[in-house]
Design a protein around this motif. Structure first.
Motif, PDB file in Angstrom:
ATOM      1  N   ASN A  60       5.110 -78.397  93.656  1.00  0.00           N
ATOM      2  CA  ASN A  60       5.825 -78.816  92.457  1.00  0.00           C
ATOM      3  C   ASN A  60       6.480 -80.164  92.762  1.00  0.00           C
ATOM      4  O   ASN A  60       7.531 -80.225  93.391  1.00  0.00           O
ATOM      5  CB  ASN A  60       6.867 -77.766  92.069  1.00  0.00           C
ATOM      6  CG  ASN A  60       7.564 -78.099  90.780  1.00  0.00           C
ATOM      7  OD1 ASN A  60       7.761 -79.266  90.439  1.00  0.00           O
ATOM      8  ND2 ASN A  60       7.963 -77.071  90.059  1.00  0.00           N
ATOM      9  N   LYS A  62       7.990 -82.371  90.931  1.00  0.00           N
ATOM     10  CA  LYS A  62       9.314 -82.618  90.341  1.00  0.00           C
ATOM     11  C   LYS A  62      10.431 -82.039  91.201  1.00  0.00           C
ATOM     12  O   LYS A  62      11.487 -82.638  91.334  1.00  0.00           O
ATOM     13  CB  LYS A  62       9.378 -82.070  88.916  1.00  0.00           C
ATOM     14  CG  LYS A  62       8.565 -82.911  87.953  1.00  0.00           C
ATOM     15  CD  LYS A  62       9.025 -82.676  86.538  1.00  0.00           C
ATOM     16  CE  LYS A  62       8.246 -83.531  85.577  1.00  0.00           C
ATOM     17  NZ  LYS A  62       8.803 -84.837  85.372  1.00  0.00           N
ATOM     18  N   TYR A  66       9.751 -86.266  92.561  1.00  0.00           N
ATOM     19  CA  TYR A  66       8.758 -87.153  91.972  1.00  0.00           C
ATOM     20  C   TYR A  66       8.748 -86.909  90.460  1.00  0.00           C
ATOM     21  O   TYR A  66       7.982 -86.111  89.943  1.00  0.00           O
ATOM     22  CB  TYR A  66       7.374 -86.909  92.593  1.00  0.00           C
ATOM     23  CG  TYR A  66       7.308 -87.360  94.018  1.00  0.00           C
ATOM     24  CD1 TYR A  66       6.897 -88.638  94.345  1.00  0.00           C
ATOM     25  CD2 TYR A  66       7.695 -86.508  95.053  1.00  0.00           C
ATOM     26  CE1 TYR A  66       6.862 -89.068  95.664  1.00  0.00           C
ATOM     27  CE2 TYR A  66       7.668 -86.925  96.375  1.00  0.00           C
ATOM     28  CZ  TYR A  66       7.252 -88.207  96.676  1.00  0.00           C
ATOM     29  OH  TYR A  66       7.225 -88.623  97.977  1.00  0.00           O
ATOM     30  N   ASP A  67       9.622 -87.628  89.773  1.00  0.00           N
ATOM     31  CA  ASP A  67       9.836 -87.400  88.345  1.00  0.00           C
ATOM     32  C   ASP A  67       8.898 -88.192  87.440  1.00  0.00           C
ATOM     33  O   ASP A  67       8.838 -87.939  86.245  1.00  0.00           O
ATOM     34  CB  ASP A  67      11.285 -87.726  87.974  1.00  0.00           C
ATOM     35  CG  ASP A  67      12.259 -86.714  88.557  1.00  0.00           C
ATOM     36  OD1 ASP A  67      11.889 -85.530  88.671  1.00  0.00           O
ATOM     37  OD2 ASP A  67      13.385 -87.104  88.901  1.00  0.00           O
ATOM     38  N   GLN A 143       4.319 -84.791  80.064  1.00  0.00           N
ATOM     39  CA  GLN A 143       4.211 -83.434  80.598  1.00  0.00           C
ATOM     40  C   GLN A 143       2.757 -83.119  80.899  1.00  0.00           C
ATOM     41  O   GLN A 143       1.864 -83.850  80.485  1.00  0.00           O
ATOM     42  CB  GLN A 143       4.805 -82.387  79.649  1.00  0.00           C
ATOM     43  CG  GLN A 143       4.130 -82.293  78.300  1.00  0.00           C
ATOM     44  CD  GLN A 143       4.704 -81.185  77.446  1.00  0.00           C
ATOM     45  OE1 GLN A 143       3.976 -80.275  77.093  1.00  0.00           O
ATOM     46  NE2 GLN A 143       5.970 -81.223  77.112  1.00  0.00           N
TER      47      GLN A 143
END
Length: 152
Positions: A60, A62, A66-67, A143
């Protein structure tokens, strides 16, 4: 390379492993109605045919900070520049996928980075500074609602 011939048992095994690559052979055998030895033989066959190429861990990004996920279309100065540009992109850790494509871009890449500031630095100092890169277009992903492997 032509498509490999696989039967329904192979498909069941592949689908089960795509769902959970750590499924024990005994559990796969029970699910498929065959012996664990048969599962072992089939998996080895699928590996030898390069249909199964290892097992993978999904991280994951995020949760690790790592956004920003984006896709960058790269126009090359000439088609012959592909190998040189690809070699340089391989040295950029934030480039997690690369595709040689038809259409508007010669190369299409996926980038993961912590912030927009990092993305800006990456674009200016790393990607657009590659001599053979003529231009880029960046698409920021908001997203990723679908993320799966092919189902047989």
């Amino acid at each position: 390379m032509e498509n490999q011939k696989i039967d329904n048992l192979d498909k069941k095994i592949i689908n089960a492993l795509v769902n959970n690559a750590r499924t024990p052979y005994a559990e796969l055998a029970k699910h498929c109605g065959v012996s664990p030895a048969t599962i072992h033989v089939r998996i080895e066959k699928l590996k030898s045919l390069a249909i199964i190429e290892g097992t993978h861990l999904r991280v994951n990004e995020k949760k690790l900070g790592y956004d920003v996920c984006c896709f960058i279309g790269i126009n090359l100065k000439s088609a012959g520049d592909y190998p040189a540009v690809l070699a340089q992109l391989k040295n950029i850790d934030e480039v997690v996928e690369a595709y040689y494509t038809t259409g508007q871009y010669g190369i299409f890449i996926k980038i993961l980075c912590p912030s927009i500031d990092d993305l800006q630095w990456l674009l200016i100092d790393k990607i657009q500074s590659i001599e053979q890169v003529q231009a880029t277009e960046t698409l920021i992903s908001l997203q990723n609602p679908i993320h799966r492997s092919i189902v047989l």
